[in-house]
Scaffold this motif. Sequence first.
Motif, PDB file in Angstrom:
ATOM      1  N   TYR A   8      -6.972  -0.760   7.291  1.00 38.83           N
ATOM      2  CA  TYR A   8      -6.267  -0.742   5.997  1.00 38.83           C
ATOM      3  C   TYR A   8      -7.222  -0.249   4.911  1.00 38.83           C
ATOM      4  O   TYR A   8      -6.874   0.615   4.105  1.00 38.83           O
ATOM      5  CB  TYR A   8      -5.795  -2.170   5.709  1.00 38.83           C
ATOM      6  CG  TYR A   8      -4.828  -2.354   4.562  1.00 38.83           C
ATOM      7  CD1 TYR A   8      -3.486  -2.014   4.686  1.00 38.83           C
ATOM      8  CD2 TYR A   8      -5.250  -2.936   3.359  1.00 38.83           C
ATOM      9  CE1 TYR A   8      -2.590  -2.246   3.644  1.00 38.83           C
ATOM     10  CE2 TYR A   8      -4.362  -3.167   2.320  1.00 38.83           C
ATOM     11  CZ  TYR A   8      -3.032  -2.820   2.468  1.00 38.83           C
ATOM     12  OH  TYR A   8      -2.138  -3.059   1.440  1.00 38.83           O
ATOM     13  N   GLN A   9      -8.445  -0.789   4.920  1.00 39.80           N
ATOM     14  CA  GLN A   9      -9.435  -0.374   3.914  1.00 39.80           C
ATOM     15  C   GLN A   9      -9.819   1.077   4.107  1.00 39.80           C
ATOM     16  O   GLN A   9      -9.999   1.806   3.149  1.00 39.80           O
ATOM     17  CB  GLN A   9     -10.707  -1.221   4.042  1.00 39.80           C
ATOM     18  CG  GLN A   9     -10.559  -2.581   3.457  1.00 39.80           C
ATOM     19  CD  GLN A   9     -11.868  -3.321   3.268  1.00 39.80           C
ATOM     20  OE1 GLN A   9     -12.028  -3.983   2.266  1.00 39.80           O
ATOM     21  NE2 GLN A   9     -12.794  -3.236   4.211  1.00 39.80           N
ATOM     22  N   GLN A  10      -9.930   1.476   5.388  1.00 43.68           N
ATOM     23  CA  GLN A  10     -10.387   2.839   5.665  1.00 43.68           C
ATOM     24  C   GLN A  10      -9.399   3.888   5.174  1.00 43.68           C
ATOM     25  O   GLN A  10      -9.804   4.963   4.761  1.00 43.68           O
ATOM     26  CB  GLN A  10     -10.596   3.014   7.167  1.00 43.68           C
ATOM     27  CG  GLN A  10     -12.020   3.304   7.469  1.00 43.68           C
ATOM     28  CD  GLN A  10     -12.309   3.384   8.948  1.00 43.68           C
ATOM     29  OE1 GLN A  10     -11.404   3.397   9.785  1.00 43.68           O
ATOM     30  NE2 GLN A  10     -13.571   3.442   9.261  1.00 43.68           N
TER      31      GLN A  10
ATOM     32  N   LEU B  95      -7.338  -5.201   8.904  1.00 41.80           N
ATOM     33  CA  LEU B  95      -7.910  -5.165   7.556  1.00 41.80           C
ATOM     34  C   LEU B  95      -8.900  -4.010   7.419  1.00 41.80           C
ATOM     35  O   LEU B  95      -8.954  -3.355   6.370  1.00 41.80           O
ATOM     36  CB  LEU B  95      -8.587  -6.504   7.226  1.00 41.80           C
ATOM     37  CG  LEU B  95      -7.634  -7.707   7.134  1.00 41.80           C
ATOM     38  CD1 LEU B  95      -8.421  -9.002   6.919  1.00 41.80           C
ATOM     39  CD2 LEU B  95      -6.615  -7.521   6.003  1.00 41.80           C
ATOM     40  N   SER B  96      -9.652  -3.735   8.474  1.00 45.40           N
ATOM     41  CA  SER B  96     -10.632  -2.647   8.396  1.00 45.40           C
ATOM     42  C   SER B  96      -9.937  -1.287   8.374  1.00 45.40           C
ATOM     43  O   SER B  96     -10.301  -0.396   7.608  1.00 45.40           O
ATOM     44  CB  SER B  96     -11.600  -2.726   9.574  1.00 45.40           C
ATOM     45  OG  SER B  96     -12.269  -3.959   9.515  1.00 45.40           O
TER      46      SER B  96
ATOM     47  N   ASN C 268      -5.975   1.102  -3.081  1.00 43.22           N
ATOM     48  CA  ASN C 268      -7.249   1.205  -3.792  1.00 43.22           C
ATOM     49  C   ASN C 268      -7.510   2.625  -4.279  1.00 43.22           C
ATOM     50  O   ASN C 268      -8.145   2.834  -5.293  1.00 43.22           O
ATOM     51  CB  ASN C 268      -8.353   0.795  -2.811  1.00 43.22           C
ATOM     52  CG  ASN C 268      -9.572   0.310  -3.507  1.00 43.22           C
ATOM     53  OD1 ASN C 268      -9.512  -0.094  -4.665  1.00 43.22           O
ATOM     54  ND2 ASN C 268     -10.687   0.389  -2.828  1.00 43.22           N
TER      55      ASN C 268
ATOM     56  N   CYS D  89       0.828  -1.210   0.000  1.00 41.21           N
ATOM     57  CA  CYS D  89       0.000   0.000   0.000  1.00 41.21           C
ATOM     58  C   CYS D  89       0.865   1.265   0.000  1.00 41.21           C
ATOM     59  O   CYS D  89       0.606   2.213  -0.748  1.00 41.21           O
ATOM     60  CB  CYS D  89      -0.883  -0.050   1.242  1.00 41.21           C
ATOM     61  SG  CYS D  89      -2.128   1.200   1.307  1.00 41.21           S
TER      62      CYS D  89
ATOM     63  N   GLY E  64      -6.539  -1.818  -0.278  1.00 45.68           N
ATOM     64  CA  GLY E  64      -7.518  -2.796  -0.745  1.00 45.68           C
ATOM     65  C   GLY E  64      -6.955  -4.188  -0.592  1.00 45.68           C
ATOM     66  O   GLY E  64      -5.726  -4.370  -0.549  1.00 45.68           O
ATOM     67  N   TYR E  65      -7.818  -5.159  -0.450  1.00 48.45           N
ATOM     68  CA  TYR E  65      -7.326  -6.535  -0.408  1.00 48.45           C
ATOM     69  C   TYR E  65      -8.367  -7.480  -0.966  1.00 48.45           C
ATOM     70  O   TYR E  65      -9.558  -7.181  -1.011  1.00 48.45           O
ATOM     71  CB  TYR E  65      -6.928  -6.947   1.025  1.00 48.45           C
ATOM     72  CG  TYR E  65      -8.082  -7.123   1.979  1.00 48.45           C
ATOM     73  CD1 TYR E  65      -8.580  -6.059   2.702  1.00 48.45           C
ATOM     74  CD2 TYR E  65      -8.674  -8.374   2.148  1.00 48.45           C
ATOM     75  CE1 TYR E  65      -9.645  -6.214   3.569  1.00 48.45           C
ATOM     76  CE2 TYR E  65      -9.739  -8.544   3.023  1.00 48.45           C
ATOM     77  CZ  TYR E  65     -10.222  -7.460   3.735  1.00 48.45           C
ATOM     78  OH  TYR E  65     -11.276  -7.626   4.575  1.00 48.45           O
ATOM     79  N   GLU E  66      -7.855  -8.631  -1.413  1.00 43.32           N
ATOM     80  CA  GLU E  66      -8.735  -9.657  -1.964  1.00 43.32           C
ATOM     81  C   GLU E  66      -8.286 -10.987  -1.382  1.00 43.32           C
ATOM     82  O   GLU E  66      -7.085 -11.286  -1.374  1.00 43.32           O
ATOM     83  CB  GLU E  66      -8.545  -9.660  -3.495  1.00 43.32           C
ATOM     84  CG  GLU E  66      -9.408 -10.655  -4.223  1.00 43.32           C
ATOM     85  CD  GLU E  66      -8.975 -10.840  -5.685  1.00 43.32           C
ATOM     86  OE1 GLU E  66      -9.616 -11.638  -6.376  1.00 43.32           O
ATOM     87  OE2 GLU E  66      -7.969 -10.228  -6.107  1.00 43.32           O
TER      88      GLU E  66
END
Length: 435
Positions: A268-270, A265-266, A288, A245, A274-276
Amino acid sequence: MKYKVTGGHPVSGRIRCNGTKNFANKAMVAALLSDQPTTLHNVPDIGDFDITKDMLKSIGTEIEYDKANRSVRIIPSSIKTSNVPMPHSGSNRIPILLISPLLHRFGEATVPLMGGCKIGARKVDFHINAIKAFGGNIEETEEGFVATKTSDLKGTHFELPFPSVGATETCLFLSVLAKGTSVINNAAIEPEIFELITMLRSMGANIFAYPGRKIRIEGVDKLRGTNMHILGDRIEGASWACLACATDGEIVVDGIRPDTLGNFLSHYQQIGGGYELLGQDSIRFYRNEPLKPTMIETDVYPGFSTDWQQPFAITLTQAEGVSIIHETVFEKRFGYLKTLKPLGVSAQITSYCLGTPSRFQNKNLEISAIITGKSELKAVDEIEVPDLRAGLAYVIAAAIADGTTMLTGIHNIERGYGNIAERCKGLSLDIERIA
Ligand code: EPZ
């Protein structure tokens, strides 16, 4: 030895996480609770694991280490002494944990002082009080600790003042072979603790976990050997995610269970990561959108781990705006931000609790960091890595920075992560290990 890192490019590729040191070393100690052999799989090839192996060998434990297949067979029936020799003094956090199995077996244990990262006072008073509560005696000497017992250890109710990982492990080691029932209140519930409980159960221990950090143990007379897989290192997993990232690359991380990354993970997204999920233990991480600042408070599990804050802080240097990190687990864990200033990291450290008031409030400790981004990081000739968990944060910072940075003090990184240059071969990170 040094790492030569040339940064300024996105880092992409694939990497496998090691088995976690913070369970592998404890599983080695747990194996000593039985006199039958135990085999551990997916053990990490890192300095800290070697230190524990040597410590066990020094008391006579027979160890068959298959480095290529990452497994180790521990044969405790050959242990000859309860006196762990002094050369191990100051090496890692394991000596205090060795007291319980040795006390059960020999009625006495002498262990050297503890080492590990200098990230706070790291007292062992909870361990000492637990040993006493179970009926043992323990004294601190200049060289370490001497513990004795006059009769079998007895089950007890023990309340931890703070959900300490290490002290919960000591309580588990004491209680599984103590006479009668024990209850641990305010226990740590980190994934590594539950792996340890799974291992102890498979050795014949009767352990019952309840909501509200309560664990009840019915002591047994004997434990058997077992086979145990060491779970992937969630600290390492988060670090590779941050590398992807922070450099705007894309990294597939194998060998990591997504559930162990929890709140990471939350967050990180905030901030724009992004992750898959690619399978039950593979995750693809990437950026992302342009990174946004945030506020984070480290905490015991299931909170945001104190071991994630360093790589996350470096990622936040690439977010536009002001971010805040409040450290509530260790009181001295921001030194690395000051050392990284020459690369262009803009961070201010303060003794105020910028978040929920913690037990470190009003003690003039460095517990909150204000990070201002986005910073254009620039390489510097040389930077010394001061501790293990800051280690990968330095690698990430050097990977973001334009130009070539030499990292010295890399034994601190290798104690917890192994030879990073070798392990990063599947990544486009320009890193070399040189003399
Ligand atoms: C473990 O340390 C890990 N180390 C740490 O990782 C991790 O950061 C930490 O747990 C928290 O998750 C290992 O497992 C080897 P604690 P531990 O006891 O067990 C205070 C790494 O690099 N405390 O949960 O030593 C203590 O000072 C390391 O892998 C007491 O006051 O941590 C701290 O403020 C860094 N008295 C807090 O509790 C005690 O007797 C939490 O420590 C014990 C702890």
